[in-house]
Design an enzyme around this catalytic site. Structure first.
Site, PDB file in Angstrom:
ATOM      1  N   LYS A 124      34.600 -11.847   9.297  1.00 38.82           N
ATOM      2  CA  LYS A 124      33.479 -11.241   9.989  1.00 38.82           C
ATOM      3  C   LYS A 124      32.366 -11.201   9.224  1.00 38.82           C
ATOM      4  O   LYS A 124      32.281 -11.711   7.969  1.00 38.82           O
ATOM      5  CB  LYS A 124      34.120  -9.570  10.093  1.00 38.82           C
ATOM      6  CG  LYS A 124      33.386  -8.887  11.204  1.00 38.82           C
ATOM      7  CD  LYS A 124      34.157  -8.875  12.424  1.00 38.82           C
ATOM      8  CE  LYS A 124      33.338  -8.274  13.321  1.00 38.82           C
ATOM      9  NZ  LYS A 124      34.247  -8.222  14.957  1.00 38.82           N
ATOM     10  N   ASP A 164      29.370  -9.327  18.106  1.00 37.97           N
ATOM     11  CA  ASP A 164      30.060  -7.967  17.784  1.00 37.97           C
ATOM     12  C   ASP A 164      28.788  -7.017  18.264  1.00 37.97           C
ATOM     13  O   ASP A 164      27.875  -7.329  18.881  1.00 37.97           O
ATOM     14  CB  ASP A 164      30.428  -7.774  16.598  1.00 37.97           C
ATOM     15  CG  ASP A 164      31.470  -6.603  16.323  1.00 37.97           C
ATOM     16  OD1 ASP A 164      32.549  -6.358  16.682  1.00 37.97           O
ATOM     17  OD2 ASP A 164      30.906  -5.740  15.829  1.00 37.97           O
TER      18      ASP A 164
HETATM   19  P1  NDP Z   1      27.417  -3.315  21.858  1.00 39.53           P
HETATM   20  O1  NDP Z   1      26.506  -3.400  20.694  1.00 39.53           O
HETATM   21  O2  NDP Z   1      27.185  -4.199  22.914  1.00 39.53           O
HETATM   22  O3  NDP Z   1      27.838  -1.775  22.044  1.00 39.53           O
HETATM   23  C1  NDP Z   1      28.019  -0.862  21.143  1.00 39.53           C
HETATM   24  C2  NDP Z   1      27.939   0.487  21.848  1.00 39.53           C
HETATM   25  O4  NDP Z   1      28.527   1.598  21.074  1.00 39.53           O
HETATM   26  C3  NDP Z   1      26.504   0.870  22.209  1.00 39.53           C
HETATM   27  O5  NDP Z   1      26.572   1.560  23.534  1.00 39.53           O
HETATM   28  C4  NDP Z   1      26.084   2.003  21.186  1.00 39.53           C
HETATM   29  O6  NDP Z   1      25.086   2.746  21.491  1.00 39.53           O
HETATM   30  C5  NDP Z   1      27.415   2.565  21.045  1.00 39.53           C
HETATM   31  N1  NDP Z   1      27.551   3.018  19.510  1.00 39.53           N
HETATM   32  C6  NDP Z   1      27.491   2.327  18.599  1.00 39.53           C
HETATM   33  N2  NDP Z   1      27.451   3.126  17.293  1.00 39.53           N
HETATM   34  C7  NDP Z   1      27.871   4.673  17.839  1.00 39.53           C
HETATM   35  C8  NDP Z   1      28.061   5.549  17.334  1.00 39.53           C
HETATM   36  N3  NDP Z   1      28.109   6.024  16.211  1.00 39.53           N
HETATM   37  N4  NDP Z   1      28.295   6.864  18.078  1.00 39.53           N
HETATM   38  C9  NDP Z   1      28.397   6.550  19.573  1.00 39.53           C
HETATM   39  N5  NDP Z   1      28.119   5.173  20.101  1.00 39.53           N
HETATM   40  C10 NDP Z   1      27.727   4.345  19.516  1.00 39.53           C
HETATM   41  O7  NDP Z   1      29.017  -3.753  20.806  1.00 39.53           O
HETATM   42  P2  NDP Z   1      30.306  -3.966  21.662  1.00 39.53           P
HETATM   43  O8  NDP Z   1      30.609  -3.519  22.729  1.00 39.53           O
HETATM   44  O9  NDP Z   1      30.212  -5.600  21.391  1.00 39.53           O
HETATM   45  O10 NDP Z   1      31.259  -3.581  20.409  1.00 39.53           O
HETATM   46  C11 NDP Z   1      31.798  -2.349  20.626  1.00 39.53           C
HETATM   47  C12 NDP Z   1      33.191  -2.139  19.890  1.00 39.53           C
HETATM   48  O11 NDP Z   1      34.191  -3.243  20.199  1.00 39.53           O
HETATM   49  C13 NDP Z   1      32.770  -2.464  18.299  1.00 39.53           C
HETATM   50  O12 NDP Z   1      33.948  -1.724  17.603  1.00 39.53           O
HETATM   51  C14 NDP Z   1      33.304  -3.879  18.110  1.00 39.53           C
HETATM   52  O13 NDP Z   1      33.557  -4.244  16.688  1.00 39.53           O
HETATM   53  C15 NDP Z   1      34.563  -3.966  19.167  1.00 39.53           C
HETATM   54  N6  NDP Z   1      34.873  -5.295  19.668  1.00 39.53           N
HETATM   55  C16 NDP Z   1      33.660  -6.080  19.943  1.00 39.53           C
HETATM   56  C17 NDP Z   1      34.286  -7.340  20.638  1.00 39.53           C
HETATM   57  C18 NDP Z   1      33.347  -8.367  21.615  1.00 39.53           C
HETATM   58  O14 NDP Z   1      33.742  -9.170  22.266  1.00 39.53           O
HETATM   59  N7  NDP Z   1      31.805  -7.805  21.613  1.00 39.53           N
HETATM   60  C19 NDP Z   1      35.515  -7.890  20.394  1.00 39.53           C
HETATM   61  C20 NDP Z   1      36.396  -6.935  20.041  1.00 39.53           C
HETATM   62  C21 NDP Z   1      36.253  -5.811  19.558  1.00 39.53           C
HETATM   63  P3  NDP Z   1      23.705   2.369  21.566  1.00 39.53           P
HETATM   64  O15 NDP Z   1      23.379   1.691  22.944  1.00 39.53           O
HETATM   65  O16 NDP Z   1      22.949   3.702  21.404  1.00 39.53           O
HETATM   66  O17 NDP Z   1      23.225   1.358  20.219  1.00 39.53           O
END
Ligand code: NDP
Length: 450
Positions: A124, A164
Site C-alpha cells: 500500500k 484508493d
Molecule cells: P474515495 O476517495 O473515492 O471515497 C471515499 C469516500 O469516503 C468519500 O465519499 C469521502 O468523503 C468518504 N470519507 C472519507 N473519510 C471519511 C470520514 N472520516 N468520514 C466519513 N466519510 C469519509 O475512496 P474509495 O471509495 O476508493 O475507498 C473507500 C474505502 O474502500 C476505503 O476504505 C478504501 O481503502 C476501500 N477500498 C477501495 C478500493 C477501490 O478499488 N477504490 C478497493 C478496496 C477497498 P468526501 O467525499 O467528503 O471526501
C-alpha cells in the site's frame, strides 16, 4: 505465542500505529487454533515474518501550486509481503495518511490478495496530500512529482500500485504518464488506468459490484434471501460507495443513505445516484449537503449536529448495511442500533470500517458479517485481470470481466465459509477469511525458504 508476537510488535511500533496493531491483533487471534497444527509455522517464524513489512519507502514530494508556491508532502510505499506474487495494493491521497495507516492497509492487502486465489503480494502507499479543492492542474503536478520519487521501486513484475481514497482513474492516468515519460516503458505498472490506454473495463465498478456479489451469495447460501425490494444503507460517496449503490439498485434493492466527510443523506425513496455522481465525480468533489437542493424529501444530517454520535447512516433501519467510506467508521453503538433495527447483514466495502467490539457484537447476535478483506476483494481481482490483459495485449469485453468477477466473489465466499466450517467456527467469516488467506501465504513462504 500470539500474545508474545503482539507484545513485541507493540514495543517496536509507534503509538500512532494503532490501526496496524488492531489489524494484526484481529488476524492473529483468528490464527491461534491453526498455528499449533503445523510445527513449521513456529520453526520458520512465519507469524513474526508475516507481521514485519519487507520494506517501508518514504520520500519527499515537492511540487508547485497554481500560484507557483512550493508545496511539500510526504510520500510512501509499503511493500509488505510478496510470497504469492508482485506487491499489489492501492495508493491513498488523504491528509490522514501516515505510515501506521498504510502499514494496516498493506497488511490487510496480503490477506485480501491471497483470498482471491490470484498471484498477488500485499502493499500500500500514498501521501498526506489533500486533493480536496485542488485544481486539475495541481492534481497533475502533484501526481507527476509523486511518481518521480516512486518510479524506481515499482514495475509490472515488482510492484503494481492502484487507486484508493483520493486516487481514481484521473490520478492513475497522470501517474502512468509520468512513469512512461521517465522510463520510456509502456508496461502495466499501475492498474486502474483509464480504458483509453491499458485500463480494464469494469475496474471502476469492481470493488462495489464485487461487494454486492459477495452479499448476494452470502444471503442466498446462509438465509435463502435476496436483495430485491430490501432497504439497504451505504456509507461513503466515493468510488466504492457509488458502485455498491449502483449494483444494489440494479438488483432491486432500495438504498436510502450515502455519506461523506461532512454528513449523511437520508433519502427514503432511494438515493438518486446521478445527483451523487454530479456532486462527487465532476472535477472538484462537492459536499453532499447540496443533494437536498435537488431532492426535497431527502434529509441531510451534518456531522456537527451529532457530536456524540456522528454516524447517522447506521441509525436508519435496514435489511443490510454496507460501510464503504473509511476505516473504523462503524462503532459498537452503531452496531447496537443496527441490531435493534433488524439488520441481518453487514458487508464491508471499505477496509476495516467496523471496530473490533462492534464485529464481536454483530457476530454474537447472529448478524452475517462479511469482512472487507473478503467482500471488497473485487477491486484487486479486476486489477489482476487488467495486468493479465496488459501482459497478453488483449482487451476483454464488459460481460467477460463482469462474469469473472461474479464467479470470483462466489469462490471467495465459498472458501471463507468452508474454512470457517472446517475449523469449527461456522458463519464466522472473519476467522474463515483469516485462516484461508494465511494458509496460502504461509505455504508459499515455507516453500520459498527464509
Ligand atoms: P474515495 O476517495 O473515492 O471515497 C471515499 C469516500 O469516503 C468519500 O465519499 C469521502 O468523503 C468518504 N470519507 C472519507 N473519510 C471519511 C470520514 N472520516 N468520514 C466519513 N466519510 C469519509 O475512496 P474509495 O471509495 O476508493 O475507498 C473507500 C474505502 O474502500 C476505503 O476504505 C478504501 O481503502 C476501500 N477500498 C477501495 C478500493 C477501490 O478499488 N477504490 C478497493 C478496496 C477497498 P468526501 O467525499 O467528503 O471526501
Amino acid at each position: 505465542m500470539v500474545e508474545k508476537i503482539l507484545a513485541n510488535l507493540e514495543k517496536s511500533n509507534c503509538a500512532t500505529d494503532n490501526t496496524f496493531l488492531q489489524a494484526v491483533s484481529e488476524v492473529l487471534s483468528s490464527l491461534e487454533p491453526i498455528i499449533k497444527s503445523d510445527p513449521r509455522y513456529e520453526q520458520f517464524a512465519i507469524l513474526e515474518r508475516l507481521v514485519t513489512p519487507d520494506r517501508i519507502i518514504q520520500f519527499k514530494v515537492q511540487w508547485l501550486d497554481d500560484q507557483n508556491r512550493v508545496r511539500i508532502n510526504n510520500g510512501y510505499r509499503i511493500q509488505f509481503n510478496n510470497a504469492l506474487g508482485p506487491y499489489k495494493g492501492g495508493l491513498r491521497f488523504h491528509p490522514s495518511v501516515t505510515t501506521g495507516v498504510l502499514k494496516f492497509l498493506a497488511f490487510e492487502q496480503i490477506f485480501k490478495n491471497s483470498l482471491t486465489g490470484l498471484p498477488l503480494g500485499g502493499a500500500k502507499g500514498g501521501s498526506d496530500f489533500d486533493p480536496k479543492g485542488k485544481s486539475d492542474f495541481e492534481i497533475m503536478k502533484f501526481c507527476h512529482a509523486f511518481m518521480r520519487e516512486l518510479h524506481p521501486y515499482i514495475g509490472a513484475r515488482v510492484d503494481v500500485p492502484a487507486g484508493d481514497i483520493g486516487v481514481g482513474s484521473r490520478e492513475i492516468g497522470y501517474l502512468f504518464g509520468e512513469y512512461k515519460h521517465i522510463t520510456r516503458n509502456y508496461d502495466g505498472v499501475l492498474s486502474g488506468k483509464p480504458y483509453a490506454f491499458g485500463g480494464s473495463l469494469m475496474r471502476p465498478q469492481a470493488t462495489g459490484y464485487g461487494a454486492v456479489y459477495f452479499a448476494r451469495e452470502m444471503l442466498f447460501q446462509e438465509l435463502q434471501e435476496s436483495l430485491e425490494g430490501k432497504v439497504c444503507t451505504v456509507s461513503g460517496a466515493g468510488n466504492v460507495a457509488i458502485h455498491t449503490i449502483e449494483k444494489l439498485q440494479q438488483l432491486g434493492a432500495i438504498v436510502v443513505t450515502c455519506s461523506d466527510s461532512d454528513g449523511t443523506v437520508y433519502d427514503p425513496k432511494g438515493i438518486n445516484l446521478s445527483i451523487v455522481r454530479e456532486l462527487k465525480e465532476s472535477g472538484r468533489r462537492r459536499s453532499l449537503s447540496e443533494y437536498t437542493q435537488w431532492v426535497l424529501e431527502a434529509v441531510y444530517t451534518p456531522k456537527t449536529e451529532y457530536p456524540e454520535n456522528a454516524h447517522a447512516v447506521w441509525q436508519i433501519p435496514c435489511f443490510a448495511a454496507f460501510p464503504c467510506a473509511t476505516q473504523n467508521e462503524l462503532t459498537f453503538s452503531d452496531a447496537q442500533k443496527l441490531i435493534q433495527n433488524g439488520c441481518v447483514a453487514v458487508v464491508e466495502g471499505a477496509n476495516m470500517p467496523t471496530l473490533p467490539d462492534a464485529i464481536e457484537l454483530l457476530q454474537q447476535e447472529g448478524i452475517l458479517f462479511a469482512p472487507g478483506k473478503a467482500s471488497n476483494a473485487g477491486g484487486v481481482a479486476v486489477s489482476e485481470f487488467e495486468m493479465s490483459q496488459n501482459a497478453s495485449m488483449e482487451k476483454w469485453d464488459f460481460d467477460k470481466v463482469d462474469r469473472k468477477l461474479d464467479e470470483l466473489m462466489r469462490q471467495i465466499y465459498k472458501r471463507v465459509a468452508l474454512t470457517a466450517k472446517e475449523y469449527g467456527v461456522e458463519r464466522n467469516f472473519v476467522d474463515g477469511a483469516n485462516i484461508a488467506a494465511f494458509k496460502r501465504v504461509a505455504e508459499a513462504m515455507l516453500l520459498e525458504g527464509v
